[in-house]
Design a protein around this motif. Structure first.
Motif, short mmCIF file in Angstrom:
data_model
loop_
_atom_site.label_atom_id
_atom_site.label_comp_id
_atom_site.label_asym_id
_atom_site.label_seq_id
_atom_site.Cartn_x
_atom_site.Cartn_y
_atom_site.Cartn_z
N UNK A 109 0.83 -1.20 0.00
CA UNK A 109 0.00 0.00 0.00
C UNK A 109 0.86 1.25 0.00
N UNK A 110 1.98 1.22 0.69
CA UNK A 110 2.89 2.38 0.73
C UNK A 110 3.26 2.83 -0.67
N UNK A 111 3.62 1.88 -1.52
CA UNK A 111 4.04 2.20 -2.88
C UNK A 111 2.91 2.79 -3.71
N UNK A 112 1.68 2.43 -3.40
CA UNK A 112 0.53 3.00 -4.10
C UNK A 112 0.20 4.40 -3.58
N UNK A 113 0.48 4.65 -2.31
CA UNK A 113 0.19 5.95 -1.71
C UNK A 113 1.18 7.03 -2.14
N UNK A 114 2.43 6.67 -2.28
CA UNK A 114 3.48 7.66 -2.52
C UNK A 114 3.26 8.54 -3.75
N UNK A 115 2.80 8.01 -4.89
CA UNK A 115 2.58 8.89 -6.04
C UNK A 115 1.45 9.89 -5.83
N UNK A 116 0.50 9.54 -4.97
CA UNK A 116 -0.70 10.36 -4.80
C UNK A 116 -0.56 11.41 -3.71
N UNK A 117 0.27 11.15 -2.70
CA UNK A 117 0.36 12.00 -1.51
C UNK A 117 1.61 12.87 -1.51
N UNK A 118 1.58 13.91 -0.68
CA UNK A 118 2.78 14.72 -0.50
C UNK A 118 3.81 13.97 0.33
N UNK A 119 3.31 13.18 1.27
CA UNK A 119 4.19 12.49 2.20
C UNK A 119 3.43 11.31 2.80
N UNK A 120 4.15 10.25 3.08
CA UNK A 120 3.57 9.09 3.76
C UNK A 120 4.39 8.83 5.02
N UNK A 121 3.72 8.80 6.15
CA UNK A 121 4.35 8.46 7.42
C UNK A 121 3.85 7.07 7.80
N UNK A 122 4.74 6.10 7.75
CA UNK A 122 4.38 4.71 7.99
C UNK A 122 4.79 4.31 9.40
#
Length: 282
Positions: free
Chosen positions: A62-75
């Motif tokens: 899911x992280x890899x899918x979120x990264x293109x869409x979001x400014x930042x991902x905090x996992x």
């Protein structure tokens, strides 16, 4: 593999590379279907201004899918091995977006605002089945900046979270989630998209933050807990311990405009908040 996302073979290869075997203790069921993570990001309405809080990123599907869409991902990941492996996976699969990722090795049930590098605006997560509701409620309480959440949980939990008054599965999770947000079902997810495949189906739940009732949260939650601890009892009896006696509970209920002979399953969060505001004082 497509657009840097992970399929079944890549997930198993990563697990083998890092010596990781999914454990029931941590509720680890890794998503192995790129279409599922794309769907989650789409339904979550993740946009370029979002700082996404992801709980339990696992091997990074899911992280890899979120990264293109979001400014930042905090996992936030409790397993140190997975937390250590994730930045390398992102660097290999999506090097141009690696700087958008922050990994925090912590227990999501205890993580605090000070533990995160930025205020999250959205929670998007495949939550471990065994702690899904406590993690969700903790996140909503701890991070008031969260405007919305999309969580994947066990289908039964999804049904409970989204239940409305009068439903047979309406209960504590249903009411407490509505203290913070409007809650709705956002689809179903089959077991085949996970490795290992769980024995149950999953569901997506969408929450949109709203203003909580004008009442004390802890007091309101105490009323909710008491009402559903003995859910078949009338409220005047179920709340007797909370109020000090059945008579005191009846007085509080009447002051709040709630029928003392009603049961908790008939009330919405606003009803519980009004009851809490009329708790008898010694």
């Amino acid at each position: 593999m497509s657009d840097g996302l992970l399929g079944p073979a890549q997930i198993r290869a990563l697990a083998a590379e890092h010596g990781i075997s999914p454990t029931k203790t941590l509720g680890q069921n890794f998503v192995i279907d790129p279409n599922t993570v794309r769907r989650i990001v789409r339904v979550a309405e993740v946009g370029p201004s979002d700082v996404v809080l992801e709980v339990g990123p696992g091997l990074g599907s899911l992280t890899l899918a979120l990264l293109p869409a979001a400014a930042r991902v905090v996992a936030v990941e409790i397993d140190p091995r997975l937390a250590a492996a994730l930045p390398g996976t992102v660097a290999a699969q999506a090097p141009e977006r690696a700087d958008r990722l922050d990994v925090v090795c912590a227990d999501a049930l205890r993580v605090a605002a000070a533990d995160l590098p930025a205020e999250p605006t959205a929670l998007v997560a495949n939550l471990p089945y065994n702690v899904a509701v406590p993690v969700l409620l903790h996140a909503l309480e701890t991070f008031p900046s969260l405007a919305r959440a999309l969580v994947m949980v066990q289908a039964e939990v999804a049904e409970r979270l989204a239940a409305t008054p009068g439903s047979r599965v309406y209960g504590v999770p249903s009411v407490k989630a509505r203290w913070y947000a409007e809650v709705s079902r956002a689809g179903s997810v089959g077991a085949a998209v996970f490795w290992p495949a769980p024995r149950v189906e999953s569901g997506l739940v969408l929450l949109r933050r709203r203003e909580p009732p004008a009442a004390d949260r802890a007091e309101t939650f105490a009323v909710i807990d008491a009402a559903f601890a003995q859910r078949r009892k009338m409220l005047r009896a179920a709340l007797a311990g909370w109020a000090g006696s059945s008579a005191a509970a009846t007085a509080a209920l009447e002051a709040a405009g709630v029928d003392p002979t009603a049961r908790g399953e008939a009330l919405d969060v606003g009803d519980f908040a009004r009851i809490a505001a009329h708790r008898p004082r010694p």
